[in-house]
Enzyme design. Structure first.
Site, PDB file in Angstrom:
ATOM      1  N   ASN A   1       0.881  -1.247  -0.170  1.00 19.52           N
ATOM      2  CA  ASN A   1       0.079   0.208   0.058  1.00 19.52           C
ATOM      3  C   ASN A   1       0.902   1.284   0.146  1.00 19.52           C
ATOM      4  O   ASN A   1       2.016   1.347   0.548  1.00 19.52           O
ATOM      5  CB  ASN A   1      -1.153   0.006   1.148  1.00 19.52           C
ATOM      6  CG  ASN A   1      -0.460   0.680   2.527  1.00 19.52           C
ATOM      7  OD1 ASN A   1      -0.411   1.950   2.474  1.00 19.52           O
ATOM      8  ND2 ASN A   1       0.040  -0.184   3.256  1.00 19.52           N
TER       9      ASN A   1
ATOM     10  N   CYS B   1       6.519   6.028   8.201  1.00 18.58           N
ATOM     11  CA  CYS B   1       5.554   5.872   6.843  1.00 18.58           C
ATOM     12  C   CYS B   1       6.355   5.802   5.689  1.00 18.58           C
ATOM     13  O   CYS B   1       7.069   6.705   5.350  1.00 18.58           O
ATOM     14  CB  CYS B   1       4.351   6.820   6.614  1.00 18.58           C
ATOM     15  SG  CYS B   1       3.377   6.602   5.486  1.00 18.58           S
TER      16      CYS B   1
END
Ligand SMILES: Cc1cc2nc3c(=O)[nH]c(=O)nc-3n(C[C@H](O)[C@H](O)[C@H](O)COP(=O)(O)OP(=O)(O)OC[C@H]3O[C@@H](n4cnc5c(N)ncnc54)[C@H](O)[C@@H]3O)c2cc1C
Ligand SMILES: Cc1cc2nc3c(=O)[nH]c(=O)nc-3n(C[C@H](O)[C@H](O)[C@H](O)COP(=O)(O)O)c2cc1C
Ligand code: FES
Lengths: 262, 304
Positions: B70, B131
């Site tokens: 993702n 992230c």
């Protein structure tokens, strides 16, 4: 929406690479609205972790069915399921089609599995209208007798001319519109490939007629959490993301930024 | 006798050791029809930064063997939007709410943390320093020990809430980051974030994701996560929250065995929304069958 263990009632190829899978799923079946979908965990396919979304074709009492095309690992493996076996489904999901507005004449436009996805619209609509089905060849045209049995007029077009009129679905639509459109106030209900959605949305805009379009963005969770399935919709002068699985898959065609749709 | 599953993660009291992993359970309402949020150990919401953000273009995810890649890019409503739209809902549950925060600069991280300090109903902050999908370098905070130290220190001085830095998996010495977090005053650590990865399309010769690279999650990363959690847990005294490919109680029990005090269920919730609840129930059943009275007797009981 709920998570339910469904049991296969019947499962068979119908034509071309399409299969009809009917299952007993009383919890989900009871609540289905036209245009909604179920998210299916394909049994025997452990290495593919995500569910696969399929529009609900029919829902009668305790059972529901889907009509699916073999396009990849999941849909190929699904075909091994036999009556009596069970599968996990999540549904009914998403925001489906509204009922035809008062004073309007429902016009369905479908390609591919869109013919299945619009069946419940046709069945539950208080007004019987006209349906335009398009595909590459005769093999891609599904469910015509079912729609006719509901009292709908079905106009078929195929690109190779093997069934109905040769050409695109929009050719038939344009011809009908020129002939009869002005006698009705058409309202479009569209489910099919991206090009078909765009072409229908363009006509709706030109003719200022309401249109409801069902998109099939790739999905992850199916319930609004992962933000995989988003598309750009108008937000005043700007745009915002909408989730195909939650706010959609059916959108008012006026809201979608069509030039941005993949 | 039913074993005692309660646990305390740096001041966050949980009825069982199973939480949701940030970004895989939305902000709660998405799953409320399917999962009794009151039965979760804690709910960890999708990452929040100072202002509303739109995230990446499509495609944002792609399925790979036993996993998911993702690059959502952290879209979200920002601090104010989150507090206004979701906190009233979340406060109706008797389950600790952990907010996952991120920023583009150290100042932003600290400001987000400070803003949440005065919001009622928040049990703790998990800090996403790792992230893999943000261009402006969130990942740098997670893979450069000096930057990591600065950001954790800055947040520590900005909030009194329990603070849980979330570690990046792609570092050469995870123990160093775990110890650094502890030294900077973190109350717990969590790991792992998704693992930086790539998927390409042979027909187009392009990366599949719009962001090119993405983060790998799901069963594919479980053995990687298990080793990192094992190493981190040996390095610190503060509790460790483990995640990475957990999809059943036995997966969770493995992480607890190597030293995690709690676990989070991520990608598996996309497949079976009730996974976290089944994991919690399954941990209880296992401990009962083994005659283990309390979760804490199992945590870290791995034989060397
Ligand atoms: C709301 C909705 C309703 C749908 N209804 C039907 C239906 O009634 N009948 C039918 O035959 N198909 C339908 N589809 C498309 C169907 O979901 C895909 O064909 C199917 O997921 C392909 O899975 P696969 O494993 O065989 O293919 P693979 O290519 O192996 O799948 C790989 C990944 O891509 C995704 N994917 C691939 N193609 C599509 C696609 N066109 N749309 C969404 N995801 C895709 C899969 O979910 C999976 O994550 C629908 C899609 C959506 C979003
Ligand atoms: C779609 C998706 C979105 C995610 N969003 C976030 C996020 O906003 N903040 C964060 O710290 N981690 C995020 N993660 C990482 C997960 O919280 C978790 O650390 C990782 O997926 C590993 O666990 P899993 O294998 O159980 O999914 C996200 C993961 C996925 C799959
Ligand atoms: S598929 Fe996850 S948000 Fe729509």
């Amino acid at each position: 929406m709920q998570l339910e263990q469904a049991t296969v009632i019947a499962h068979a190829p119908i034509q071309g690479s399409y299969n009809l899978l009917q299952m007993r799923a009383p919890g989900v079946a009871a609540r289905v609205q036209p245009g909604q979908f179920i998210h299916v965990k394909v049994p025997y396919l452990e290495e593919c972790i995500l569910r696969r979304p399929f529009s609900i074709f029919r829902a009668d009492g305790e059972s529901l069915s889907i009509l699916y095309k073999d396009v990849g690992k999941g849909t190929r493996t699904l075909q091994y399921l036999e009556p009596g076996e069970s599968l996990s489904i999540l549904g009914p999901l998403g925001h489906g089609f509204p009922e035809v507005s008062a004073g309007h004449f429902p016009v369905l436009i479908a390609g591919g599995y869109g013919m299945a996805a619009l069946y419940l619209v046709a069945q539950r609509s208080p007004v019987k209208g006209v349906a335009f089905f398009g595909g590459r060849s005769a093999q891609d045209i599904l469910c015509v007798p079912e729609f006719e049995a509901l009292g709908w007029k079905v106009l078929v077009t195929t690109e190779d001319g093997s069934l109905g009129q040769r050409g695109l679905v929009t050719d038939a639509l344009d011809a009908w519109w020129a002939r009869e459109g002005s006698a009705h106030s058409p309202e479009l209900f569209v489910c099919g490939p991206g090009g078909m959605l765009k072409a229908a949305a363009r006509r709706a805009e030109e003719r200022n007629c309401p249109a409801w379009t069902s998109v099939d963005n790739n999905m992850g969770c199916g319930v609004g959490a992962c933000l995989t399935c988003v598309l750009k919709v108008k937000d005043g002068e700007s745009w915002t993301w909408a989730r195909a699985c939650r706010e959609g898959p059916v959108f008012n065609s006026r809201d979608i930024l069509w030039e941005e749709l993949a | 006798m039913k074993p005692d599953l309660s646990t305390n993660i740096g001041g966050i009291r949980m009825k069982n050791p199973v939480m949701t992993a940030s970004g895989t359970f939305g902000y709660g309402p998405e799953y409320a029809d399917l999962v009794d949020i009151n039965q979760l150990g804690a709910i960890v919401v999708k990452g929040i930064c100072l202002h509303p953000t739109k995230g990446n273009e499509l495609p944002r995810t792609t399925e790979v063997a036993s996993g998911l890649l993702n690059a959502i890019g952290l879209p979200g409503p920002g601090v104010d939007g989150f507090v206004r739209e979701y906190m009233p809902f979340l406060r109706t549950y008797d389950t600790p709410v952990v907010v996952n925060i991120w920023g583009k600069t150290i100042e932003e991280y600290a400001e987000v943390a400070a803003r949440f300090d005065s919001v009622p109903g928040i049990a703790g902050l998990e800090v996403n320093v790792s992230c893999p999908n943000i261009k402006e370098g969130s990942a740098v905070f997670g893979t450069d020990i000096k930057m990591f130290e600065r950001v954790v220190k800055a947040i520590r001085s900005a909030t009194r809430l329990p603070l849980i830095p979330k570690l990046a998996p792609n570092v050469s010495d995870i123990a160093e980051y775990a110890r650094c977090a502890e030294a900077c005053g973190a109350d717990a650590i969590s790991l792992i974030n998704s693992f930086p990865s790539l998927a390409v399309n042979l027909d187009t010769r392009r990366p599949i994701l719009a962001n090119k690279t993405g983060g790998l999650s799901g069963p594919a990363i479980k053995p990687i996560a298990l080793r990192l959690v094992w190493l981190a847990a040996q390095a610190v005294e503060i509790p460790v929250v483990a995640m990475g490919g957990i999809s059943c109680a036995r997966d969770a029990l493995e992480f607890l065995l190597v030293g995690a005090s709690a676990v989070a269920v991520g990608t598996a919730s996309f497949v079976y929304p009730d996974t976290a609840l089944r994991v919690a129930a399954g941990i209880g059943d296992f401990l009962e069958k083994e005659g283990i009275a309390s979760l804490s007797d199992w945590v870290g009981s791995i034989k060397a």
